[in-house]
Design a protein around this motif. Structure first.
Motif, mmCIF file in Angstrom:
data_model
loop_
_atom_site.group_PDB
_atom_site.id
_atom_site.type_symbol
_atom_site.label_atom_id
_atom_site.label_comp_id
_atom_site.label_asym_id
_atom_site.label_seq_id
_atom_site.Cartn_x
_atom_site.Cartn_y
_atom_site.Cartn_z
ATOM 1 N N PRO A 231 25.699 47.658 27.014
ATOM 2 C CA PRO A 231 26.266 46.352 27.368
ATOM 3 C C PRO A 231 27.746 46.495 27.725
ATOM 4 O O PRO A 231 28.486 47.211 27.053
ATOM 5 C CB PRO A 231 26.097 45.527 26.093
ATOM 6 N N PHE A 232 28.162 45.823 28.790
ATOM 7 C CA PHE A 232 29.555 45.840 29.213
ATOM 8 C C PHE A 232 30.339 44.878 28.315
ATOM 9 O O PHE A 232 29.993 43.696 28.214
ATOM 10 C CB PHE A 232 29.662 45.410 30.682
ATOM 11 N N PRO A 233 31.390 45.358 27.633
ATOM 12 C CA PRO A 233 32.131 44.496 26.698
ATOM 13 C C PRO A 233 33.046 43.507 27.431
ATOM 14 O O PRO A 233 33.756 43.886 28.373
ATOM 15 C CB PRO A 233 32.954 45.489 25.877
ATOM 16 N N VAL A 234 32.987 42.251 26.985
ATOM 17 C CA VAL A 234 33.816 41.191 27.556
ATOM 18 C C VAL A 234 34.447 40.416 26.411
ATOM 19 O O VAL A 234 33.737 39.946 25.517
ATOM 20 C CB VAL A 234 32.972 40.223 28.423
ATOM 21 N N GLY A 235 35.745 40.267 26.424
ATOM 22 C CA GLY A 235 36.448 39.467 25.427
ATOM 23 C C GLY A 235 36.936 38.173 26.053
ATOM 24 O O GLY A 235 37.555 38.194 27.124
ATOM 25 N N LEU A 236 36.618 37.062 25.428
ATOM 26 C CA LEU A 236 37.020 35.745 25.938
ATOM 27 C C LEU A 236 37.612 34.896 24.818
ATOM 28 O O LEU A 236 37.351 35.140 23.642
ATOM 29 C CB LEU A 236 35.812 34.989 26.503
ATOM 30 N N ARG A 237 38.335 33.886 25.212
ATOM 31 C CA ARG A 237 38.759 32.828 24.293
ATOM 32 C C ARG A 237 37.847 31.636 24.538
ATOM 33 O O ARG A 237 37.215 31.535 25.603
ATOM 34 C CB ARG A 237 40.206 32.440 24.564
ATOM 35 N N VAL A 238 37.768 30.730 23.598
ATOM 36 C CA VAL A 238 36.965 29.519 23.770
ATOM 37 C C VAL A 238 37.445 28.797 25.031
ATOM 38 O O VAL A 238 38.645 28.594 25.226
ATOM 39 C CB VAL A 238 37.071 28.604 22.536
ATOM 40 N N GLY A 239 36.501 28.470 25.924
ATOM 41 C CA GLY A 239 36.802 27.774 27.166
ATOM 42 C C GLY A 239 37.141 28.687 28.331
ATOM 43 O O GLY A 239 37.160 28.252 29.479
ATOM 44 N N GLU A 240 37.392 29.960 28.073
ATOM 45 C CA GLU A 240 37.718 30.919 29.126
ATOM 46 C C GLU A 240 36.432 31.392 29.812
ATOM 47 O O GLU A 240 35.380 31.463 29.191
ATOM 48 C CB GLU A 240 38.464 32.107 28.526
ATOM 49 N N THR A 241 36.538 31.733 31.097
ATOM 50 C CA THR A 241 35.379 32.166 31.872
ATOM 51 C C THR A 241 35.566 33.589 32.392
ATOM 52 O O THR A 241 36.649 33.959 32.838
ATOM 53 C CB THR A 241 35.155 31.210 33.067
ATOM 54 N N PHE A 242 34.496 34.368 32.317
ATOM 55 C CA PHE A 242 34.447 35.726 32.843
ATOM 56 C C PHE A 242 33.702 35.689 34.165
ATOM 57 O O PHE A 242 32.569 35.197 34.244
ATOM 58 C CB PHE A 242 33.723 36.639 31.840
ATOM 59 N N ASP A 243 34.307 36.182 35.233
ATOM 60 C CA ASP A 243 33.699 36.238 36.556
ATOM 61 C C ASP A 243 32.916 37.547 36.676
ATOM 62 O O ASP A 243 33.476 38.602 36.986
ATOM 63 C CB ASP A 243 34.794 36.151 37.621
ATOM 64 N N ALA A 244 31.623 37.489 36.401
ATOM 65 C CA ALA A 244 30.784 38.691 36.387
ATOM 66 C C ALA A 244 30.701 39.339 37.769
ATOM 67 O O ALA A 244 30.742 40.560 37.886
ATOM 68 C CB ALA A 244 29.390 38.357 35.869
ATOM 69 N N CYS A 245 30.609 38.541 38.815
ATOM 70 C CA CYS A 245 30.501 39.097 40.165
ATOM 71 C C CYS A 245 31.775 39.826 40.563
ATOM 72 O O CYS A 245 31.716 40.909 41.138
ATOM 73 C CB CYS A 245 30.176 37.995 41.168
ATOM 74 N N ALA A 246 32.930 39.263 40.262
ATOM 75 C CA ALA A 246 34.206 39.886 40.615
ATOM 76 C C ALA A 246 34.482 41.133 39.775
ATOM 77 O O ALA A 246 35.272 41.982 40.172
ATOM 78 C CB ALA A 246 35.343 38.890 40.454
ATOM 79 N N SER A 247 33.811 41.265 38.634
ATOM 80 C CA SER A 247 34.056 42.408 37.746
ATOM 81 C C SER A 247 33.556 43.728 38.332
ATOM 82 O O SER A 247 33.990 44.794 37.913
ATOM 83 C CB SER A 247 33.389 42.184 36.387
ATOM 84 N N GLY A 248 32.609 43.648 39.260
ATOM 85 C CA GLY A 248 32.021 44.864 39.822
ATOM 86 C C GLY A 248 30.945 45.465 38.940
ATOM 87 O O GLY A 248 30.403 46.523 39.250
ATOM 88 N N GLU A 249 30.606 44.807 37.859
ATOM 89 C CA GLU A 249 29.588 45.317 36.921
ATOM 90 C C GLU A 249 28.176 44.885 37.278
ATOM 91 O O GLU A 249 27.215 45.329 36.668
ATOM 92 C CB GLU A 249 29.911 44.858 35.496
#
Length: 91
Positions: free
Chosen positions: A19-37
């Motif tokens: 699994p690719f590790p992602v750290g977020l804060r509450v309300g924050e969004t991770f852009d999976a497509c832009a990550s290249g993963e």
């Protein structure tokens, strides 16, 4: 030289199995497509614990949004290849 290429390729394949590790804060969004993963367009996103993270639209593409503290696994089907799994930790 060929051995080195095979070793790097094998490491890359193994790394994508984890699994690719992602750290977020509450309300924050991770852009999976832009990550290249993941190769987009991606579809059928799911998260194991929706109290921690949920799939989110990021400019018409796949993302994940932090909902509450904790860690969960989220994944999506890639346009090419197997599903990509993300380990999302929300603080």
């Amino acid at each position: 030289m060929v051995f080195g290429v095979l070793l790097v390729t094998a490491h890359h394949v193994r790394a994508q199995d984890e699994p690719f590790p992602v750290g977020l804060r509450v309300g924050e969004t991770f852009d999976a497509c832009a990550s290249g993963e993941i190769v987009c367009p991606a579809r059928a996103p799911i998260c194991d614990d929706p109290k921690v993270a949920v799939p989110a639209d990021v400019d018409g593409k796949l993302g994940f949004r932090g909902v509450g503290p904790g860690t969960t696994l989220c994944s999506a089907a890639s346009a090419v290849g197997p599903r990509r799994v993300f380990r999302i930790t929300v603080r």
